[in-house]
Design a protein around this motif. Structure first.
Motif, PDB file in Angstrom:
ATOM      1  N   VAL A  96       0.864  -1.185   0.000  1.00  0.00           N
ATOM      2  CA  VAL A  96       0.000   0.000   0.000  1.00  0.00           C
ATOM      3  C   VAL A  96       0.896   1.229   0.000  1.00  0.00           C
ATOM      4  O   VAL A  96       1.724   1.403   0.898  1.00  0.00           O
ATOM      5  CB  VAL A  96      -0.945   0.012   1.211  1.00  0.00           C
ATOM      6  N   VAL A  97       0.729   2.084  -1.004  1.00  0.00           N
ATOM      7  CA  VAL A  97       1.611   3.235  -1.205  1.00  0.00           C
ATOM      8  C   VAL A  97       0.824   4.524  -1.030  1.00  0.00           C
ATOM      9  O   VAL A  97      -0.250   4.698  -1.613  1.00  0.00           O
ATOM     10  CB  VAL A  97       2.244   3.204  -2.613  1.00  0.00           C
ATOM     11  N   GLY A  98       1.378   5.428  -0.219  1.00  0.00           N
ATOM     12  CA  GLY A  98       0.851   6.784  -0.124  1.00  0.00           C
ATOM     13  C   GLY A  98       1.720   7.723  -0.934  1.00  0.00           C
ATOM     14  O   GLY A  98       2.906   7.451  -1.157  1.00  0.00           O
ATOM     15  N   CYS A  99       1.154   8.851  -1.372  1.00  0.00           N
ATOM     16  CA  CYS A  99       1.910   9.685  -2.309  1.00  0.00           C
ATOM     17  C   CYS A  99       1.442  11.132  -2.241  1.00  0.00           C
ATOM     18  O   CYS A  99       0.238  11.399  -2.168  1.00  0.00           O
ATOM     19  CB  CYS A  99       1.699   9.127  -3.719  1.00  0.00           C
ATOM     20  N   VAL A 126      -2.911   1.982  -3.984  1.00  0.00           N
ATOM     21  CA  VAL A 126      -2.393   3.344  -3.947  1.00  0.00           C
ATOM     22  C   VAL A 126      -3.356   4.251  -3.192  1.00  0.00           C
ATOM     23  O   VAL A 126      -4.566   4.201  -3.397  1.00  0.00           O
ATOM     24  CB  VAL A 126      -2.182   3.888  -5.372  1.00  0.00           C
ATOM     25  N   ARG A 127      -2.773   5.066  -2.322  1.00  0.00           N
ATOM     26  CA  ARG A 127      -3.522   6.129  -1.659  1.00  0.00           C
ATOM     27  C   ARG A 127      -2.839   7.448  -2.006  1.00  0.00           C
ATOM     28  O   ARG A 127      -1.889   7.862  -1.353  1.00  0.00           O
ATOM     29  CB  ARG A 127      -3.561   5.914  -0.150  1.00  0.00           C
ATOM     30  N   GLY A 128      -3.294   8.065  -3.088  1.00  0.00           N
ATOM     31  CA  GLY A 128      -2.667   9.280  -3.566  1.00  0.00           C
ATOM     32  C   GLY A 128      -3.156  10.512  -2.832  1.00  0.00           C
ATOM     33  O   GLY A 128      -4.084  10.462  -2.012  1.00  0.00           O
ATOM     34  N   GLU A 129      -2.503  11.636  -3.145  1.00  0.00           N
ATOM     35  CA  GLU A 129      -2.873  12.932  -2.569  1.00  0.00           C
ATOM     36  C   GLU A 129      -2.845  12.907  -1.036  1.00  0.00           C
ATOM     37  O   GLU A 129      -3.795  13.309  -0.369  1.00  0.00           O
ATOM     38  CB  GLU A 129      -4.252  13.359  -3.067  1.00  0.00           C
ATOM     39  N   MET A 130      -1.741  12.397  -0.464  1.00  0.00           N
ATOM     40  CA  MET A 130      -1.558  12.410   0.982  1.00  0.00           C
ATOM     41  C   MET A 130      -0.433  13.372   1.350  1.00  0.00           C
ATOM     42  O   MET A 130       0.655  13.320   0.756  1.00  0.00           O
ATOM     43  CB  MET A 130      -1.220  11.008   1.506  1.00  0.00           C
ATOM     44  N   LEU A 131      -0.683  14.239   2.307  1.00  0.00           N
ATOM     45  CA  LEU A 131       0.346  15.155   2.778  1.00  0.00           C
ATOM     46  C   LEU A 131       1.411  14.383   3.561  1.00  0.00           C
ATOM     47  O   LEU A 131       1.172  13.268   4.033  1.00  0.00           O
ATOM     48  CB  LEU A 131      -0.273  16.235   3.649  1.00  0.00           C
ATOM     49  N   THR A 132       2.596  14.992   3.677  1.00  0.00           N
ATOM     50  CA  THR A 132       3.731  14.316   4.314  1.00  0.00           C
ATOM     51  C   THR A 132       3.403  13.838   5.720  1.00  0.00           C
ATOM     52  O   THR A 132       3.640  12.677   6.073  1.00  0.00           O
ATOM     53  CB  THR A 132       4.952  15.250   4.341  1.00  0.00           C
ATOM     54  N   ALA A 133       2.854  14.708   6.557  1.00  0.00           N
ATOM     55  CA  ALA A 133       2.559  14.327   7.941  1.00  0.00           C
ATOM     56  C   ALA A 133       1.546  13.187   8.000  1.00  0.00           C
ATOM     57  O   ALA A 133       1.656  12.286   8.836  1.00  0.00           O
ATOM     58  CB  ALA A 133       2.044  15.530   8.718  1.00  0.00           C
ATOM     59  N   ASP A 134       0.562  13.220   7.100  1.00  0.00           N
ATOM     60  CA  ASP A 134      -0.442  12.158   7.078  1.00  0.00           C
ATOM     61  C   ASP A 134       0.178  10.828   6.661  1.00  0.00           C
ATOM     62  O   ASP A 134      -0.196   9.763   7.177  1.00  0.00           O
ATOM     63  CB  ASP A 134      -1.580  12.527   6.122  1.00  0.00           C
ATOM     64  N   GLY A 142       0.530   1.447  10.214  1.00  0.00           N
ATOM     65  CA  GLY A 142       0.421   0.307   9.316  1.00  0.00           C
ATOM     66  C   GLY A 142      -0.607   0.463   8.213  1.00  0.00           C
ATOM     67  O   GLY A 142      -0.865  -0.479   7.472  1.00  0.00           O
ATOM     68  N   THR A 143      -1.189   1.656   8.057  1.00  0.00           N
ATOM     69  CA  THR A 143      -2.178   1.868   6.998  1.00  0.00           C
ATOM     70  C   THR A 143      -1.533   1.820   5.619  1.00  0.00           C
ATOM     71  O   THR A 143      -2.142   1.344   4.661  1.00  0.00           O
ATOM     72  CB  THR A 143      -2.884   3.218   7.196  1.00  0.00           C
ATOM     73  N   ILE A 144      -0.308   2.336   5.511  1.00  0.00           N
ATOM     74  CA  ILE A 144       0.447   2.229   4.261  1.00  0.00           C
ATOM     75  C   ILE A 144       1.791   1.580   4.559  1.00  0.00           C
ATOM     76  O   ILE A 144       2.255   1.566   5.700  1.00  0.00           O
ATOM     77  CB  ILE A 144       0.651   3.602   3.579  1.00  0.00           C
ATOM     78  N   ASP A 145       2.414   1.038   3.519  1.00  0.00           N
ATOM     79  CA  ASP A 145       3.720   0.380   3.656  1.00  0.00           C
ATOM     80  C   ASP A 145       4.861   1.254   3.152  1.00  0.00           C
ATOM     81  O   ASP A 145       6.017   1.068   3.544  1.00  0.00           O
ATOM     82  CB  ASP A 145       3.731  -0.936   2.864  1.00  0.00           C
ATOM     83  N   LEU A 146       4.540   2.183   2.257  1.00  0.00           N
ATOM     84  CA  LEU A 146       5.564   2.995   1.613  1.00  0.00           C
ATOM     85  C   LEU A 146       4.971   4.355   1.310  1.00  0.00           C
ATOM     86  O   LEU A 146       3.825   4.457   0.851  1.00  0.00           O
ATOM     87  CB  LEU A 146       6.026   2.316   0.314  1.00  0.00           C
ATOM     88  N   GLY A 147       5.741   5.417   1.575  1.00  0.00           N
ATOM     89  CA  GLY A 147       5.270   6.769   1.307  1.00  0.00           C
ATOM     90  C   GLY A 147       6.212   7.518   0.390  1.00  0.00           C
ATOM     91  O   GLY A 147       7.430   7.408   0.518  1.00  0.00           O
ATOM     92  N   LEU A 148       5.652   8.288  -0.541  1.00  0.00           N
ATOM     93  CA  LEU A 148       6.422   9.189  -1.400  1.00  0.00           C
ATOM     94  C   LEU A 148       6.083  10.596  -0.947  1.00  0.00           C
ATOM     95  O   LEU A 148       4.938  11.042  -1.095  1.00  0.00           O
ATOM     96  CB  LEU A 148       6.045   8.998  -2.877  1.00  0.00           C
ATOM     97  N   MET A 149       7.055  11.295  -0.401  1.00  0.00           N
ATOM     98  CA  MET A 149       6.755  12.569   0.257  1.00  0.00           C
ATOM     99  C   MET A 149       7.907  13.547   0.150  1.00  0.00           C
ATOM    100  O   MET A 149       8.993  13.214  -0.344  1.00  0.00           O
ATOM    101  CB  MET A 149       6.390  12.311   1.725  1.00  0.00           C
ATOM    102  N   ARG A 150       7.631  14.759   0.625  1.00  0.00           N
ATOM    103  CA  ARG A 150       8.627  15.824   0.623  1.00  0.00           C
ATOM    104  C   ARG A 150       9.182  15.995   2.037  1.00  0.00           C
ATOM    105  O   ARG A 150       8.419  16.091   2.996  1.00  0.00           O
ATOM    106  CB  ARG A 150       7.993  17.152   0.183  1.00  0.00           C
ATOM    107  N   PRO A 151      10.509  16.021   2.195  1.00  0.00           N
ATOM    108  CA  PRO A 151      11.083  16.268   3.520  1.00  0.00           C
ATOM    109  C   PRO A 151      10.891  17.735   3.923  1.00  0.00           C
ATOM    110  O   PRO A 151      10.588  18.568   3.070  1.00  0.00           O
ATOM    111  CB  PRO A 151      12.557  15.926   3.319  1.00  0.00           C
TER     112      PRO A 151
END
Length: 320
Positions: A96-99, A126-134, A142-151
């Motif tokens: 499950v990927v957040g982005c 895929v769970r798109g349109e997620m902010l970094t903190a979320d 454990g809701t997602i396994d991998l996140g694509l985010m901005r530091p």
């Protein structure tokens, strides 16, 4: 293999050959211990499975019934072994990927295609349109396994992998005076309504934009916070304000939006974040994601193979 499973395999081989000598050859063993193992299985089962004469070997009725079950058991054991090995190798699992929004419309589609090609048995959600903190919160629960985010990213309990740097661009309504320019500067935001992602530590882009405005000593006329990149750009197209975004957001082409390179601001990084203890398929997915990001295909990036791509001048989003 347990003793009973070993004997079961021996029995199936004898039942298929109906000859102890040929069965022993297939099993790469001597005939006497094979015969002894099959007799031990019959004692364990409590039934005679084979008829033996000096001329032939035949299955009894009990042996035919046992053979059907034995083949099924051995097949299940083999499937279990293969499944365990594939999971250990990271070839199976659910991911499950957040982005963040800008990567949702650029990097994520290419990553999904690569994952389908490389890890065909990994189930991607895929769970798109997620902010970094979320995303960080979702990783930890454990809701997602991998996140694509901005530091910046709170690194407690997570592993951060840098993927690329993305230039910043300014999205303006096509009827705005800036739309006739070839580039924009942070000072151009003075007195304008600025559309941003939410503050309060939820979005890294909010901090990037407000810092740039502060350092340029300009004051926007108003700041309106919008959670989703798609909605934010819809507001720009409607003439409700301007937005500073990473260049890959250009992949969401909207009629009425003009994109201008934004001068004098550093690029922003995109990172992959996972928990520090994960299943093997998550680690393999991060490796695949790194290769996709390094390929440079897609919307322009600030550094890496993709540097120099994307629009170098202002231009309307393609209509239709």
């Amino acid at each position: 293999m347990t003793d009973e499973l070993r004997r079961m395999r021996y029995f199936v081989t004898v039942a298929e050959e109906l000859h102890f000598g040929r069965a022993a050859e297939r099993l790469h063993m001597a005939q006497p211990p094979l015969s002894q193992a099959v007799r031990g299985l019959e004692e364990l089962v409590g039934a005679r499975l084979l008829e033996r004469t000096t001329r032939r070997v035949a299955l009894t009725a009990a042996g035919e019934a046992y053979l059907r079950h034995a083949r099924d058991v051995l097949a299940r054991v083999e499937r279990a072994r293969q499944d365990a090995r594939r999971i250990e190798a990271g070839l199976e699992g659910r991911l499950v990927v957040g982005c963040v929004g800008s990567a949702t419309y650029s990097l994520l589609p290419r990553f999904a295609r690569a994952l389908r090609a490389e890890l065909t048995s990994v189930d991607l959600a895929v769970r798109g349109e997620m902010l970094t903190a979320d995303q960080v919160a979702a990783l930890r629960d454990g809701t997602i396994d991998l996140g694509l985010m901005r530091p910046p990213v709170d690194r407690a309990g997570v592993v951060v992998t840098r993927l690329r740097s993305d230039r910043l661009v300014l999205a303006v309504p096509d009827e705005h005076p800036l739309a006739r320019r070839r580039r924009a500067f942070v000072r151009d935001l003075g007195g304008e309504t600025l559309l941003t992602h939410p503050g309060g530590g939820r979005s890294a882009m909010f901090d990037v934009v407000t810092r740039a405005v502060s350092e340029a000593r300009v004051a926007p006329g108003a700041v309106q916070e919008v959670a989703e990149t798609s909605t934010l750009l819809t507001f720009v197209a409607a003439g409700l304000g301007l937005a500073v975004l990473p260049e890959p957001a250009r992949a969401l082409a909207l009629e009425g939006v003009v994109w201008l390179p934004l001068q004098g601001v550093p690029p922003v990084e995109l990172v992959a974040v996972r928990r520090d203890r994960v299943e093997p398929h998550v680690t393999r997915a991060v490796d695949s994601l790194g290769r996709v990001a390094a390929s440079g295909a897609g919307a322009g990036t600030g550094t890496g193979a993709g540097a120099g791509t994307g629009a170098g001048t202002g231009g309307r989003a393609r209509r239709g």
